[in-house]
Design a protein around this motif. Structure first.
Motif, PDB file in Angstrom:
ATOM      1  N   VAL A  79       0.749  -1.225   0.042  1.00  0.00           N
ATOM      2  CA  VAL A  79      -0.094   0.001   0.128  1.00  0.00           C
ATOM      3  C   VAL A  79       0.868   1.282   0.004  1.00  0.00           C
ATOM      4  CG1 VAL A  79      -1.692   1.329   1.265  1.00  0.00           C
ATOM      5  CG2 VAL A  79      -1.867  -1.315   1.178  1.00  0.00           C
TER       6      VAL A  79
ATOM      7  N   ASP B 296      -3.297   5.178  -1.964  1.00  0.00           N
ATOM      8  CA  ASP B 296      -3.830   3.941  -2.576  1.00  0.00           C
ATOM      9  C   ASP B 296      -5.323   3.913  -1.974  1.00  0.00           C
ATOM     10  OD1 ASP B 296      -1.831   3.553  -4.426  1.00  0.00           O
ATOM     11  OD2 ASP B 296      -0.989   1.672  -3.178  1.00  0.00           O
ATOM     12  N   LYS B 297      -6.118   3.162  -2.759  1.00  0.00           N
ATOM     13  CA  LYS B 297      -7.692   2.897  -2.042  1.00  0.00           C
ATOM     14  C   LYS B 297      -7.505   1.396  -2.043  1.00  0.00           C
ATOM     15  CE  LYS B 297     -11.421   4.803  -3.721  1.00  0.00           C
ATOM     16  NZ  LYS B 297     -12.744   5.435  -4.472  1.00  0.00           N
ATOM     17  N   VAL B 298      -7.860   0.896  -0.625  1.00  0.00           N
ATOM     18  CA  VAL B 298      -8.064  -0.421  -0.375  1.00  0.00           C
ATOM     19  C   VAL B 298      -9.126  -0.818   0.354  1.00  0.00           C
ATOM     20  CG1 VAL B 298      -6.570  -2.118   1.112  1.00  0.00           C
ATOM     21  CG2 VAL B 298      -5.316   0.049   0.354  1.00  0.00           C
TER      22      VAL B 298
ATOM     23  N   ASP C  15     -11.207   2.051  -8.909  1.00  0.00           N
ATOM     24  CA  ASP C  15      -9.629   2.483  -8.762  1.00  0.00           C
ATOM     25  C   ASP C  15      -8.975   1.587  -7.611  1.00  0.00           C
ATOM     26  OD1 ASP C  15     -11.414   3.865  -7.160  1.00  0.00           O
ATOM     27  OD2 ASP C  15     -10.102   5.666  -6.989  1.00  0.00           O
ATOM     28  N   ALA C  16      -9.738   0.487  -6.794  1.00  0.00           N
ATOM     29  CA  ALA C  16      -9.360   0.210  -5.601  1.00  0.00           C
ATOM     30  C   ALA C  16      -8.089  -0.759  -6.028  1.00  0.00           C
ATOM     31  CB  ALA C  16     -10.249  -0.738  -4.994  1.00  0.00           C
ATOM     32  N   LYS C  17      -7.167  -0.520  -5.325  1.00  0.00           N
ATOM     33  CA  LYS C  17      -5.672  -1.177  -5.841  1.00  0.00           C
ATOM     34  C   LYS C  17      -5.495  -2.717  -4.967  1.00  0.00           C
ATOM     35  CE  LYS C  17      -3.130   1.977  -7.745  1.00  0.00           C
ATOM     36  NZ  LYS C  17      -2.401   3.048  -7.338  1.00  0.00           N
ATOM     37  N   VAL C  18      -5.913  -2.520  -3.818  1.00  0.00           N
ATOM     38  CA  VAL C  18      -5.870  -4.078  -2.852  1.00  0.00           C
ATOM     39  C   VAL C  18      -7.294  -4.473  -2.378  1.00  0.00           C
ATOM     40  CG1 VAL C  18      -4.605  -4.929  -1.104  1.00  0.00           C
ATOM     41  CG2 VAL C  18      -3.374  -3.204  -2.548  1.00  0.00           C
TER      42      VAL C  18
ATOM     43  N   ALA D 143      -7.796  -6.151  -8.789  1.00  0.00           N
ATOM     44  CA  ALA D 143      -7.294  -5.963  -7.547  1.00  0.00           C
ATOM     45  C   ALA D 143      -6.243  -6.879  -6.898  1.00  0.00           C
ATOM     46  CB  ALA D 143      -8.426  -5.534  -6.297  1.00  0.00           C
TER      47      ALA D 143
ATOM     48  N   ARG E 222       2.649 -11.209  -9.030  1.00  0.00           N
ATOM     49  CA  ARG E 222       2.035  -9.863  -9.236  1.00  0.00           C
ATOM     50  C   ARG E 222       2.093  -9.075  -8.162  1.00  0.00           C
ATOM     51  NH1 ARG E 222      -3.812  -9.554 -10.945  1.00  0.00           N
ATOM     52  NH2 ARG E 222      -4.183  -9.815  -8.889  1.00  0.00           N
TER      53      ARG E 222
ATOM     54  N   ARG F  52       4.347  -5.419  -7.820  1.00  0.00           N
ATOM     55  CA  ARG F  52       3.730  -4.076  -7.559  1.00  0.00           C
ATOM     56  C   ARG F  52       4.607  -3.499  -6.250  1.00  0.00           C
ATOM     57  NH1 ARG F  52      -1.505  -2.836  -6.292  1.00  0.00           N
ATOM     58  NH2 ARG F  52      -2.364  -3.716  -8.234  1.00  0.00           N
TER      59      ARG F  52
ATOM     60  N   ARG G 228       6.895   0.477  -6.651  1.00  0.00           N
ATOM     61  CA  ARG G 228       6.414   1.481  -5.938  1.00  0.00           C
ATOM     62  C   ARG G 228       7.128   2.704  -6.167  1.00  0.00           C
ATOM     63  NH1 ARG G 228       4.664   0.136  -0.308  1.00  0.00           N
ATOM     64  NH2 ARG G 228       5.140   2.316   0.252  1.00  0.00           N
TER      65      ARG G 228
END
Ligand SMILES: *Cc1c(COP(=O)(O)O)cnc(C)c1O
Length: 415
Positions: A86, A90-92, A140-143, A171, A218, A222, A226
């Motif tokens: 994260v 970032d949107k989680v 747009d959530a990444k995780v 995600a 993956r 990520r 960063r």
């Protein structure tokens, strides 16, 4: 006089651990702790580390190269996943259905992330439909992060379904497998999980203080991509891996590994391998069914509905009018038996009976039912003494009869 002069060696009492962790350690694991200390760069130690990573890949059911035990309890494994995956802004999406989902939210916020929370009631599993809705509303959530085995309630969530939904929407997933690893089915590769962390002291029945983690390709990409340095030096995967995954075996010092604890984890995982992980999952379920039959015979009801119940963590309602802490204290004082209390909104309302790893055995199930029956009768809860043990016995007897009938054809064939 120096008050420390009165202090002598510490000898802990011998307990039976049937709470939410730690669990009882197998004598072979305890024995491994007493082996000589060697250097953390000693070639013999380095060979053991390679085996340990292979054993952890077996436990997680993965081929992930980046699989190793973090030096620290499950909470440090949790934090390792979040600080590496994260980045600020970032949107989680965090699914919360108990204590540990709440800690994930805290982790996201401390990493500067923006946590979108999907709530389910305490005692319910995480709902994949709610996750899907949240991902649709937040493309747009990444995780996505959730807990497989929520130890605060005893609810099991469907990792395959949740990870599938996350993957479809692009995600990464972070899965808390602290209480599930070794006790409930988890297939990191087949289910498409990107990062998972566990703990040594629950169903692996090792000394507390280690956190096995695994990261998919993956997830590694990520981390490499960063834009900012993570806020933790100790948990920075890039740095830790120069010790754990150094190319060509040229390991460099990062921190002193907890040498003897790692011997113990190696032995705990050798035990798991000898039993076979599928057999370990079946064993947890068998003893859970026996314990359940006994608890229900005493009139105790489960918090979680049947389909979502964890075998290794049995949460039951405390009967009305019973002082739950007094019962736990009698179990500990008279029977050397530890069980768990409720957390947060469930404090005072439930008991948590753990059947984790080496604690998950018939003698513990029978001791627990017998001890609990005696204490409940003493504090005025109407129980027919012996009924719970009989109910558990019936479950074991039915299981043995079934096993015998399954064995017969093969034996006949051989003869
Ligand atoms: C026990 C537990 C943790 C924390 O592990 P520690 O080793 O106590 O830090 C995290 N998540 C779950 C689901 C747990 O049961």
């Amino acid at each position: 006089m120096n008050p420390a002069a009165k202090i002598r060696s510490f000898h802990p009492p011998q307990r039976v651990l049937m709470g939410p962790g730690p669990s009882d350690m197998h004598p072979r694991v305890l024995g491994a702790l007493g082996q000589p200390v060697i250097g953390h760069l000693d070639p013999a130690f380095v060979g053991m580390m390679e085996e340990l990573k292979d054993l952890l890949r077996y436990a997680f059911q993965t081929k992930n190269s980046l699989t190793f035990p973090v030096s620290g309890p499950g909470s440090v494994g949790m934090e390792t996943c979040f600080v590496n995956l994260v980045e600020p802004g970032d949107k989680v999406i965090v699914c919360r259905n108990g204590v540990f989902g709440g800690r994930m939210i805290e982790n996201v916020q401390r990493c500067g992330g923006n946590a979108v929370v999907v709530e389910d009631a305490w005692g319910e599993p995480v709902d994949p439909n709610k996750l899907e809705d949240a991902l649709r509303a937040n493309p747009d959530a990444k995780v996505v992060a959730f807990v497989q085995a929520e130890t605060s309630t005893g609810a099991l969530s469907d990792v395959r379904a949740l990870a599938g939904v996350a993957r479809q929407r692009g995600a990464l997933t972070i899965v808390d497998a602290v209480t599930s690893l070794g006790g409930s089915k988890l297939q990191v590769d087949a289910w498409g999980v990107d990062a998972a962390y566990s703990g040594s002291q629950k169903c692996l029945s090792c000394t507390p203080g280690l956190s096995p983690v695994t990261f998919s390709e993956r997830a590694v990409e990520r981390v490499k991509a960063r834009k900012t340095k993570g806020q933790s030096w100790f948990m920075d995967l890039g740095l830790v891996l120069e010790y754990w995954n150094a190319p060509g075996g040229k390991r460099t010092y990062h921190h002193t590994a907890p040498i003897n604890a790692l011997y113990a984890l190696h032995e705990a995982l050798v035990l798991l391998r000898e039993e076979g992980i599928e057999n370990a999952w079946i064993r947890h379920r068998r003893h859970h069914l026996a314990l359940r039959a006994g608890l229900e015979a005493m009139g105790l009801g489960f918090l979680v509905r049947e389909e979502a119940r964890l075998p290794q963590l049995n949460a039951v309602h405390v009967p009305a009018g019973i002082d739950e802490a007094a019962v736990r204290s009698r179990l500990l004082g008279d029977f050397n038996l530890e069980i768990g209390a409720g957390l947060g909104p469930l404090a005072g309302k439930i008991w948590r009976f753990g059947l984790m790893g080496h604690s998950c055995r018939i003698e513990n199930v029978m001791l627990c039912l017998s001890a609990l029956g005696a204490v409940l009768a003493d504090v005025g809860h109407a129980v027919d003494l012996g009924l719970a043990e009989a109910a558990a016995h019936d479950v074991y007897a039915a299981h043995h009869a079934e096993e015998a009938s399954l064995r017969k054809p093969a034996e006949l064939k051989r003869a």
